[in-house]
Design a protein around this motif. Structure first.
Motif, PDB file in Angstrom:
ATOM      1  N   VAL A 144      10.771   5.000   7.260  1.00  0.00           N
ATOM      2  CA  VAL A 144      10.498   5.260   5.855  1.00  0.00           C
ATOM      3  C   VAL A 144      10.072   3.967   5.161  1.00  0.00           C
ATOM      4  CG1 VAL A 144      11.456   6.044   3.663  1.00  0.00           C
ATOM      5  CG2 VAL A 144      12.121   7.192   5.797  1.00  0.00           C
ATOM      6  N   LEU A 145       8.917   4.027   4.497  1.00  0.00           N
ATOM      7  CA  LEU A 145       8.414   2.866   3.756  1.00  0.00           C
ATOM      8  C   LEU A 145       8.551   3.054   2.245  1.00  0.00           C
ATOM      9  CD1 LEU A 145       5.122   1.935   5.671  1.00  0.00           C
ATOM     10  CD2 LEU A 145       7.443   1.054   6.018  1.00  0.00           C
ATOM     11  N   ALA A 146       8.340   4.276   1.793  1.00  0.00           N
ATOM     12  CA  ALA A 146       8.443   4.559   0.357  1.00  0.00           C
ATOM     13  C   ALA A 146       8.975   5.977   0.213  1.00  0.00           C
ATOM     14  CB  ALA A 146       7.072   4.426  -0.318  1.00  0.00           C
ATOM     15  N   ASP A 147      10.047   6.114  -0.550  1.00  0.00           N
ATOM     16  CA  ASP A 147      10.726   7.415  -0.633  1.00  0.00           C
ATOM     17  C   ASP A 147      11.483   7.503  -1.955  1.00  0.00           C
ATOM     18  OD1 ASP A 147      11.760   9.865   0.171  1.00  0.00           O
ATOM     19  OD2 ASP A 147      13.381   8.977   1.352  1.00  0.00           O
ATOM     20  N   PRO A 148      10.744   7.581  -3.069  1.00  0.00           N
ATOM     21  CA  PRO A 148      11.399   7.517  -4.377  1.00  0.00           C
ATOM     22  C   PRO A 148      12.503   8.551  -4.580  1.00  0.00           C
ATOM     23  CG  PRO A 148       9.014   7.348  -4.614  1.00  0.00           C
ATOM     24  CD  PRO A 148       9.275   7.685  -3.193  1.00  0.00           C
ATOM     25  N   GLY A 149      12.309   9.773  -4.072  1.00  0.00           N
ATOM     26  CA  GLY A 149      13.312  10.815  -4.273  1.00  0.00           C
ATOM     27  C   GLY A 149      14.310  10.958  -3.144  1.00  0.00           C
ATOM     28  N   GLY A 150      14.161  10.151  -2.094  1.00  0.00           N
ATOM     29  CA  GLY A 150      15.089  10.218  -0.969  1.00  0.00           C
ATOM     30  C   GLY A 150      14.874  11.386  -0.028  1.00  0.00           C
TER      31      GLY A 150
ATOM     32  N   MET B 278       0.827  -1.196   0.000  1.00  0.00           N
ATOM     33  CA  MET B 278       0.000   0.000   0.000  1.00  0.00           C
ATOM     34  C   MET B 278       0.868   1.255   0.000  1.00  0.00           C
ATOM     35  SD  MET B 278      -2.849   1.203   2.813  1.00  0.00           S
ATOM     36  CE  MET B 278      -4.065  -0.020   2.285  1.00  0.00           C
ATOM     37  N   ALA B 279       1.933   1.254   0.784  1.00  0.00           N
ATOM     38  CA  ALA B 279       2.835   2.404   0.833  1.00  0.00           C
ATOM     39  C   ALA B 279       3.436   2.670  -0.545  1.00  0.00           C
ATOM     40  CB  ALA B 279       3.927   2.176   1.864  1.00  0.00           C
ATOM     41  N   ALA B 280       3.813   1.621  -1.245  1.00  0.00           N
ATOM     42  CA  ALA B 280       4.388   1.785  -2.577  1.00  0.00           C
ATOM     43  C   ALA B 280       3.368   2.375  -3.544  1.00  0.00           C
ATOM     44  CB  ALA B 280       4.896   0.436  -3.087  1.00  0.00           C
ATOM     45  N   ARG B 281       2.119   1.935  -3.439  1.00  0.00           N
ATOM     46  CA  ARG B 281       1.086   2.477  -4.323  1.00  0.00           C
ATOM     47  C   ARG B 281       0.774   3.931  -3.975  1.00  0.00           C
ATOM     48  NH1 ARG B 281      -1.147  -2.697  -3.395  1.00  0.00           N
ATOM     49  NH2 ARG B 281      -2.694  -1.837  -1.945  1.00  0.00           N
ATOM     50  N   LEU B 282       0.799   4.252  -2.705  1.00  0.00           N
ATOM     51  CA  LEU B 282       0.569   5.634  -2.293  1.00  0.00           C
ATOM     52  C   LEU B 282       1.651   6.553  -2.856  1.00  0.00           C
ATOM     53  CD1 LEU B 282      -0.503   5.134   1.433  1.00  0.00           C
ATOM     54  CD2 LEU B 282      -1.874   6.273  -0.330  1.00  0.00           C
ATOM     55  N   ALA B 283       2.886   6.072  -2.854  1.00  0.00           N
ATOM     56  CA  ALA B 283       3.991   6.896  -3.348  1.00  0.00           C
ATOM     57  C   ALA B 283       3.879   7.175  -4.837  1.00  0.00           C
ATOM     58  CB  ALA B 283       5.326   6.215  -3.033  1.00  0.00           C
ATOM     59  N   ASP B 284       3.077   6.375  -5.540  1.00  0.00           N
ATOM     60  CA  ASP B 284       2.875   6.595  -6.977  1.00  0.00           C
ATOM     61  C   ASP B 284       1.783   7.629  -7.266  1.00  0.00           C
ATOM     62  OD1 ASP B 284       4.843   4.837  -7.797  1.00  0.00           O
ATOM     63  OD2 ASP B 284       3.485   3.117  -7.893  1.00  0.00           O
TER      64      ASP B 284
ATOM     65  N   PRO C  25       0.120  11.038  -7.795  1.00  0.00           N
ATOM     66  CA  PRO C  25       0.651  12.378  -8.103  1.00  0.00           C
ATOM     67  C   PRO C  25       0.565  13.320  -6.907  1.00  0.00           C
ATOM     68  CG  PRO C  25      -0.673  11.573  -9.924  1.00  0.00           C
ATOM     69  CD  PRO C  25      -0.867  10.584  -8.802  1.00  0.00           C
ATOM     70  N   GLY C  26       1.650  13.991  -6.628  1.00  0.00           N
ATOM     71  CA  GLY C  26       1.720  14.916  -5.502  1.00  0.00           C
ATOM     72  C   GLY C  26       2.314  14.305  -4.257  1.00  0.00           C
ATOM     73  N   VAL C  27       2.255  12.986  -4.132  1.00  0.00           N
ATOM     74  CA  VAL C  27       2.796  12.318  -2.949  1.00  0.00           C
ATOM     75  C   VAL C  27       4.301  12.145  -3.113  1.00  0.00           C
ATOM     76  CG1 VAL C  27       2.794  10.191  -1.569  1.00  0.00           C
ATOM     77  CG2 VAL C  27       0.629  11.152  -2.414  1.00  0.00           C
ATOM     78  N   VAL C  28       5.047  12.536  -2.084  1.00  0.00           N
ATOM     79  CA  VAL C  28       6.506  12.459  -2.108  1.00  0.00           C
ATOM     80  C   VAL C  28       6.995  11.137  -1.525  1.00  0.00           C
ATOM     81  CG1 VAL C  28       8.628  13.520  -1.238  1.00  0.00           C
ATOM     82  CG2 VAL C  28       6.726  14.960  -1.972  1.00  0.00           C
ATOM     83  N   GLY C  29       6.321  10.673  -0.484  1.00  0.00           N
ATOM     84  CA  GLY C  29       6.742   9.427   0.146  1.00  0.00           C
ATOM     85  C   GLY C  29       5.828   9.071   1.304  1.00  0.00           C
ATOM     86  N   VAL C  30       6.102   7.929   1.910  1.00  0.00           N
ATOM     87  CA  VAL C  30       5.250   7.404   2.978  1.00  0.00           C
ATOM     88  C   VAL C  30       6.144   6.936   4.126  1.00  0.00           C
ATOM     89  CG1 VAL C  30       3.514   5.682   3.615  1.00  0.00           C
ATOM     90  CG2 VAL C  30       3.525   6.647   1.294  1.00  0.00           C
TER      91      VAL C  30
ATOM     92  N   ASP D 199      -3.014   0.084  15.483  1.00  0.00           N
ATOM     93  CA  ASP D 199      -3.179   0.573  14.110  1.00  0.00           C
ATOM     94  C   ASP D 199      -1.830   0.659  13.403  1.00  0.00           C
ATOM     95  OD1 ASP D 199      -5.737   0.928  15.010  1.00  0.00           O
ATOM     96  OD2 ASP D 199      -5.754   3.113  14.832  1.00  0.00           O
ATOM     97  N   TRP D 200      -1.901   0.631  12.078  1.00  0.00           N
ATOM     98  CA  TRP D 200      -0.754   0.984  11.239  1.00  0.00           C
ATOM     99  C   TRP D 200      -0.970   2.437  10.801  1.00  0.00           C
ATOM    100  CZ3 TRP D 200       3.369  -2.285   9.993  1.00  0.00           C
ATOM    101  CH2 TRP D 200       3.215  -3.621  10.353  1.00  0.00           C
ATOM    102  N   ASP D 201      -0.123   3.325  11.264  1.00  0.00           N
ATOM    103  CA  ASP D 201      -0.242   4.741  10.921  1.00  0.00           C
ATOM    104  C   ASP D 201       0.718   5.067   9.780  1.00  0.00           C
ATOM    105  OD1 ASP D 201      -2.106   5.260  12.956  1.00  0.00           O
ATOM    106  OD2 ASP D 201      -0.517   5.526  14.434  1.00  0.00           O
ATOM    107  N   LEU D 202       0.160   5.454   8.646  1.00  0.00           N
ATOM    108  CA  LEU D 202       0.977   5.787   7.478  1.00  0.00           C
ATOM    109  C   LEU D 202       0.930   7.289   7.236  1.00  0.00           C
ATOM    110  CD1 LEU D 202       0.066   2.928   4.965  1.00  0.00           C
ATOM    111  CD2 LEU D 202       1.826   2.981   6.742  1.00  0.00           C
ATOM    112  N   GLY D 203       2.049   7.946   7.423  1.00  0.00           N
ATOM    113  CA  GLY D 203       2.159   9.358   7.096  1.00  0.00           C
ATOM    114  C   GLY D 203       2.352   9.507   5.597  1.00  0.00           C
ATOM    115  N   VAL D 204       1.408  10.155   4.943  1.00  0.00           N
ATOM    116  CA  VAL D 204       1.459  10.333   3.492  1.00  0.00           C
ATOM    117  C   VAL D 204       1.926  11.769   3.225  1.00  0.00           C
ATOM    118  CG1 VAL D 204       0.155  10.219   1.333  1.00  0.00           C
ATOM    119  CG2 VAL D 204      -0.436   8.675   3.234  1.00  0.00           C
TER     120      VAL D 204
END
Length: 270
Positions: A137-143, A11-17, A19-24, A40-45
């Motif tokens: 950090v779960l997803a961070d395409p740009g670092g 889910m984190a990987a899909r969220l990072a895709d 538009p506008g989302v930088v990472g999770v 709970d699993w808390d995902l910061g988007v």
């Protein structure tokens, strides 16, 4: 380090895709290793500009309401509540530009406390930096999230000075609570003393260079921190658990609070 649920990771990987989302980032008790099985699993988007709400809603599914920026208030911002394999997963929107501005404020010894539903003692802005520092950090395409997390790993000394210095408010609150006690104003006294304790907790956390993310469980942690008076948590519990209703009972409670505040202030000023 706790393994990440494969569904949450996907889910984190899909969220990072989106538009506008930088990472999770994973936040909350699961990021800190303090969770229970039902936690709970808390995902910061984290996003910049405006996240694509249509894409987020498509990802969440037809039965899930996704609140856009501002939908949940000025600080918690927005997000969604989902269930994945019977476990709650929360999306929490975070404006990365704003988080970075708050981080700069923290480094300069500035903070603010805003009104926010679900935060009875207010939303303390350093929470934004603390979430990054304590998150995973779960997803961070740009670092970008990883880079910011590295920066926040060291607690800023100017913020420490500001939060410990800000504990003067607890003394002020006890003083005005005494006037409310003389009138038998239980609500006013209870609110003053609750906030006074919250201010002291923030100061004790800062003194220990520890991020305080919200009120939940904060007193129990503060009770174990260096500088906390003996039986700090128990004394607060007795004080707030039965503040009283008559002027005499309320005044007695305020005097106990004054003593407790004085002990913490002596540590902070020493």
């Amino acid at each position: 380090m706790q393994p990440i649920d494969e569904h949450v990771e996907a889910m984190a990987a899909r969220l990072a895709d989106v538009p506008g989302v930088v990472g999770v980032m994973l936040g909350g008790s699961r990021a800190r290793g303090e969770h229970r099985p039902e936690s709970d699993w808390d995902l910061g988007v984290y996003y910049r500009g405006e996240p694509d709400l249509a894409a987020l809603r498509a990802l969440a599914g037809p039965d899930v309401e996704v609140a856009g920026p501002g939908g949940w208030g000025p600080w918690v911002n927005g997000g969604a509540w989902l269930r994945v394999d019977g476990v709650a997963v929360d999306w929490i929107l975070r404006d990365l530009d704003r988080v970075e501005r708050v981080w700069e404020d923290c480094r300069a010894g500035r903070y603010e406390v805003g009104v926010q539903a679900g935060h009875p003692l207010g939303f303390w802005s350093p929470c934004y930096a603390g979430e990054v520092a304590l998150g995973r950090v779960l997803a961070d395409p740009g670092g970008e999230l990883g880079a910011l997390r590295s920066q926040t790993a060291r607690y800023p000394e100017p913020l420490r000075d500001a939060l410990t210095g800000g504990a003067w408010e607890a003394e002020f609150l006890v003083g005005v609570a005494a006037k409310g006690a003389a009138r038998g104003d239980t609500l006013y006294v209870a609110l003053c003393l609750s906030r006074a304790v919250g201010v002291l907790v923030q100061a004790l956390y800062a003194r220990d260079r520890r991020w305080c993310l919200n009120e939940k469980g904060a007193l129990a942690v503060a009770d174990r921190l260096p500088g906390a008076p003996a039986e700090f948590g128990a004394r607060v519990g007795r004080m707030l658990g039965a503040a009283g209703q008559s002027p005499e009972a309320l005044s007695s409670t305020v005097e106990r609070a004054r003593e407790l505040v004085g002990e913490v202030m002596a540590v902070l000023r020493g």
